[in-house]
Design a protein around this motif. Structure first.
Motif, PDB file in Angstrom:
ATOM      1  N   THR A   1      -4.333   2.036  -0.428  1.00 59.04           N
ATOM      2  CA  THR A   1      -4.533   0.599  -0.324  1.00 59.04           C
ATOM      3  C   THR A   1      -5.915   0.287   0.251  1.00 59.04           C
ATOM      4  O   THR A   1      -6.589   1.171   0.808  1.00 59.04           O
ATOM      5  CB  THR A   1      -3.481  -0.062   0.573  1.00 59.04           C
ATOM      6  OG1 THR A   1      -3.734   0.309   1.933  1.00 59.04           O
ATOM      7  CG2 THR A   1      -2.078   0.367   0.185  1.00 59.04           C
ATOM      8  N   ASN A   2      -6.315  -0.960   0.149  1.00 55.18           N
ATOM      9  CA  ASN A   2      -7.625  -1.353   0.675  1.00 55.18           C
ATOM     10  C   ASN A   2      -7.622  -1.430   2.203  1.00 55.18           C
ATOM     11  O   ASN A   2      -8.656  -1.697   2.813  1.00 55.18           O
ATOM     12  CB  ASN A   2      -8.105  -2.665   0.068  1.00 55.18           C
ATOM     13  CG  ASN A   2      -7.112  -3.794   0.249  1.00 55.18           C
ATOM     14  OD1 ASN A   2      -6.084  -3.644   0.899  1.00 55.18           O
ATOM     15  ND2 ASN A   2      -7.400  -4.942  -0.343  1.00 55.18           N
ATOM     16  N   THR A   3      -6.470  -1.196   2.824  1.00 50.69           N
ATOM     17  CA  THR A   3      -6.396  -1.113   4.282  1.00 50.69           C
ATOM     18  C   THR A   3      -6.214   0.333   4.755  1.00 50.69           C
ATOM     19  O   THR A   3      -6.029   0.571   5.944  1.00 50.69           O
ATOM     20  CB  THR A   3      -5.246  -1.973   4.828  1.00 50.69           C
ATOM     21  OG1 THR A   3      -4.012  -1.526   4.245  1.00 50.69           O
ATOM     22  CG2 THR A   3      -5.470  -3.438   4.502  1.00 50.69           C
ATOM     23  N   GLY A   4      -6.229   1.276   3.809  1.00 49.37           N
ATOM     24  CA  GLY A   4      -6.211   2.683   4.190  1.00 49.37           C
ATOM     25  C   GLY A   4      -4.864   3.378   4.168  1.00 49.37           C
ATOM     26  O   GLY A   4      -4.752   4.530   4.598  1.00 49.37           O
ATOM     27  N   ARG A   5      -3.842   2.715   3.671  1.00 54.93           N
ATOM     28  CA  ARG A   5      -2.531   3.353   3.608  1.00 54.93           C
ATOM     29  C   ARG A   5      -2.403   4.172   2.339  1.00 54.93           C
ATOM     30  O   ARG A   5      -2.698   3.696   1.254  1.00 54.93           O
ATOM     31  CB  ARG A   5      -1.426   2.309   3.670  1.00 54.93           C
ATOM     32  CG  ARG A   5      -0.021   2.899   3.732  1.00 54.93           C
ATOM     33  CD  ARG A   5       0.981   1.820   4.106  1.00 54.93           C
ATOM     34  NE  ARG A   5       1.046   0.757   3.119  1.00 54.93           N
ATOM     35  CZ  ARG A   5       1.905   0.747   2.110  1.00 54.93           C
ATOM     36  NH1 ARG A   5       2.748   1.748   1.954  1.00 54.93           N
ATOM     37  NH2 ARG A   5       1.924  -0.264   1.263  1.00 54.93           N
TER      38      ARG A   5
ATOM     39  N   GLY B   1     -16.543  -5.356 -13.259  1.00 57.84           N
ATOM     40  CA  GLY B   1     -16.190  -6.705 -13.675  1.00 57.84           C
ATOM     41  C   GLY B   1     -15.476  -7.505 -12.612  1.00 57.84           C
ATOM     42  O   GLY B   1     -14.951  -8.577 -12.884  1.00 57.84           O
ATOM     43  N   THR B   2     -15.453  -6.983 -11.386  1.00 61.79           N
ATOM     44  CA  THR B   2     -14.832  -7.709 -10.288  1.00 61.79           C
ATOM     45  C   THR B   2     -15.563  -7.397  -9.002  1.00 61.79           C
ATOM     46  O   THR B   2     -16.048  -6.280  -8.808  1.00 61.79           O
ATOM     47  CB  THR B   2     -13.360  -7.342 -10.119  1.00 61.79           C
ATOM     48  OG1 THR B   2     -12.823  -8.069  -8.987  1.00 61.79           O
ATOM     49  CG2 THR B   2     -13.171  -5.856  -9.882  1.00 61.79           C
ATOM     50  N   SER B   3     -15.642  -8.386  -8.128  1.00 64.29           N
ATOM     51  CA  SER B   3     -16.260  -8.180  -6.831  1.00 64.29           C
ATOM     52  C   SER B   3     -15.218  -8.033  -5.730  1.00 64.29           C
ATOM     53  O   SER B   3     -15.545  -7.699  -4.593  1.00 64.29           O
ATOM     54  CB  SER B   3     -17.194  -9.339  -6.493  1.00 64.29           C
ATOM     55  OG  SER B   3     -16.454 -10.561  -6.464  1.00 64.29           O
ATOM     56  N   SER B   4     -13.965  -8.269  -6.085  1.00 64.57           N
ATOM     57  CA  SER B   4     -12.911  -8.141  -5.085  1.00 64.57           C
ATOM     58  C   SER B   4     -12.364  -6.722  -5.080  1.00 64.57           C
ATOM     59  O   SER B   4     -12.468  -5.998  -6.068  1.00 64.57           O
ATOM     60  CB  SER B   4     -11.777  -9.130  -5.367  1.00 64.57           C
ATOM     61  OG  SER B   4     -11.184  -8.852  -6.616  1.00 64.57           O
ATOM     62  N   SER B   5     -11.777  -6.323  -3.959  1.00 66.91           N
ATOM     63  CA  SER B   5     -11.233  -4.973  -3.810  1.00 66.91           C
ATOM     64  C   SER B   5      -9.732  -5.017  -4.078  1.00 66.91           C
ATOM     65  O   SER B   5      -8.992  -5.682  -3.357  1.00 66.91           O
ATOM     66  CB  SER B   5     -11.508  -4.465  -2.396  1.00 66.91           C
ATOM     67  OG  SER B   5     -10.946  -3.186  -2.207  1.00 66.91           O
ATOM     68  N   PRO B   6      -9.276  -4.319  -5.111  1.00 65.54           N
ATOM     69  CA  PRO B   6      -7.839  -4.327  -5.410  1.00 65.54           C
ATOM     70  C   PRO B   6      -7.013  -3.833  -4.237  1.00 65.54           C
ATOM     71  O   PRO B   6      -7.433  -2.920  -3.526  1.00 65.54           O
ATOM     72  CB  PRO B   6      -7.722  -3.368  -6.603  1.00 65.54           C
ATOM     73  CG  PRO B   6      -9.085  -3.345  -7.215  1.00 65.54           C
ATOM     74  CD  PRO B   6     -10.023  -3.496  -6.071  1.00 65.54           C
TER      75      PRO B   6
ATOM     76  N   ASN C   1     -14.202   0.930  -0.914  1.00 64.39           N
ATOM     77  CA  ASN C   1     -13.860  -0.458  -1.202  1.00 64.39           C
ATOM     78  C   ASN C   1     -15.086  -1.270  -1.634  1.00 64.39           C
ATOM     79  O   ASN C   1     -14.987  -2.154  -2.479  1.00 64.39           O
ATOM     80  CB  ASN C   1     -13.217  -1.116   0.019  1.00 64.39           C
ATOM     81  CG  ASN C   1     -11.831  -0.567   0.303  1.00 64.39           C
ATOM     82  OD1 ASN C   1     -11.142  -0.114  -0.606  1.00 64.39           O
ATOM     83  ND2 ASN C   1     -11.431  -0.592   1.559  1.00 64.39           N
ATOM     84  N   ALA C   2     -16.219  -0.964  -1.070  1.00 66.41           N
ATOM     85  CA  ALA C   2     -17.428  -1.712  -1.401  1.00 66.41           C
ATOM     86  C   ALA C   2     -17.856  -1.473  -2.852  1.00 66.41           C
ATOM     87  O   ALA C   2     -18.368  -2.366  -3.519  1.00 66.41           O
ATOM     88  CB  ALA C   2     -18.541  -1.334  -0.448  1.00 66.41           C
ATOM     89  N   LYS C   3     -17.641  -0.258  -3.321  1.00 67.93           N
ATOM     90  CA  LYS C   3     -18.044   0.097  -4.680  1.00 67.93           C
ATOM     91  C   LYS C   3     -16.882   0.002  -5.673  1.00 67.93           C
ATOM     92  O   LYS C   3     -17.074   0.180  -6.872  1.00 67.93           O
ATOM     93  CB  LYS C   3     -18.617   1.512  -4.706  1.00 67.93           C
ATOM     94  CG  LYS C   3     -19.892   1.681  -3.891  1.00 67.93           C
ATOM     95  CD  LYS C   3     -20.405   3.104  -3.971  1.00 67.93           C
ATOM     96  CE  LYS C   3     -21.691   3.276  -3.178  1.00 67.93           C
ATOM     97  NZ  LYS C   3     -22.195   4.690  -3.241  1.00 67.93           N
ATOM     98  N   ASN C   4     -15.673  -0.235  -5.165  1.00 67.29           N
ATOM     99  CA  ASN C   4     -14.477  -0.277  -6.015  1.00 67.29           C
ATOM    100  C   ASN C   4     -14.305   1.021  -6.805  1.00 67.29           C
ATOM    101  O   ASN C   4     -14.094   1.005  -8.027  1.00 67.29           O
ATOM    102  CB  ASN C   4     -14.498  -1.479  -6.964  1.00 67.29           C
ATOM    103  CG  ASN C   4     -13.926  -2.721  -6.322  1.00 67.29           C
ATOM    104  OD1 ASN C   4     -13.252  -2.645  -5.297  1.00 67.29           O
ATOM    105  ND2 ASN C   4     -14.210  -3.872  -6.896  1.00 67.29           N
ATOM    106  N   THR C   5     -14.429   2.122  -6.107  1.00 70.75           N
ATOM    107  CA  THR C   5     -14.216   3.432  -6.716  1.00 70.75           C
ATOM    108  C   THR C   5     -13.087   4.165  -6.002  1.00 70.75           C
ATOM    109  O   THR C   5     -12.840   3.943  -4.815  1.00 70.75           O
ATOM    110  CB  THR C   5     -15.481   4.299  -6.672  1.00 70.75           C
ATOM    111  OG1 THR C   5     -15.879   4.467  -5.304  1.00 70.75           O
ATOM    112  CG2 THR C   5     -16.619   3.659  -7.449  1.00 70.75           C
ATOM    113  N   VAL C   6     -12.415   5.018  -6.741  1.00 64.94           N
ATOM    114  CA  VAL C   6     -11.355   5.835  -6.167  1.00 64.94           C
ATOM    115  C   VAL C   6     -11.468   7.238  -6.752  1.00 64.94           C
ATOM    116  O   VAL C   6     -11.774   7.403  -7.932  1.00 64.94           O
ATOM    117  CB  VAL C   6      -9.966   5.224  -6.428  1.00 64.94           C
ATOM    118  CG1 VAL C   6      -9.646   5.144  -7.909  1.00 64.94           C
ATOM    119  CG2 VAL C   6      -8.884   5.992  -5.675  1.00 64.94           C
TER     120      VAL C   6
END
Length: 117
Positions: free
Chosen positions: A52-56, A26-31, A73-78
């Motif tokens: 984080t989305n910067t790798g921290r 439901g979102t295209s942005s990366s939290p 980040n592209a798929k918004n999965t963790v």
């Protein structure tokens, strides 16, 4: 509507491994922050691992060296790879995504992890 869908969890013996996965829809942005918190019976919810989305990365001291968090980040999965599990890791694990690490974001429904012989 943004939602978090978790998978994985279950019952494992001490010393075993489990892998948790979570996908944001439901979102295209990366939290900014994605990761996992957990809550054991009678205890407060605590941060387990955040990436984080910067790798921290941030890990709870109790899981360092045993758990590994990763995200796409592209798929918004963790994902959370949990090795050398201990009975004290037993808890409901919640996927989390948000601007801050500890609160104010979106929570998944939770998945039970039980470590027992």
């Amino acid at each position: 509507q943004v939602q978090l869908a978790e998978s994985g969890g279950g019952l494992v013996q001490p010393g075993g491994s489990l892998r948790l996965s979570c996908a944001a829809s439901g979102t295209s942005s990366s939290p900014t922050n994605m990761g996992w918190h957990r809550q054991a019976p009678g205890k407060q919810r605590e941060l387990v691992a955040i990436l984080t989305n910067t790798g921290r990365t941030t890990y709870a001291d109790s899981v360092k060296g045993r758990f590994t968090i990763s995200r796409d980040n592209a798929k918004n999965t963790v994902n959370l790879q949990m090795n050398s599990l201990k009975p004290e890791d037993t808890a409901v694990y919640y996927c989390y995504a948000g601007r801050f690490m500890y609160s104010g974001g979106l929570w998944g429904q939770g998945t039970q992890v039980t470590v027992s012989a």
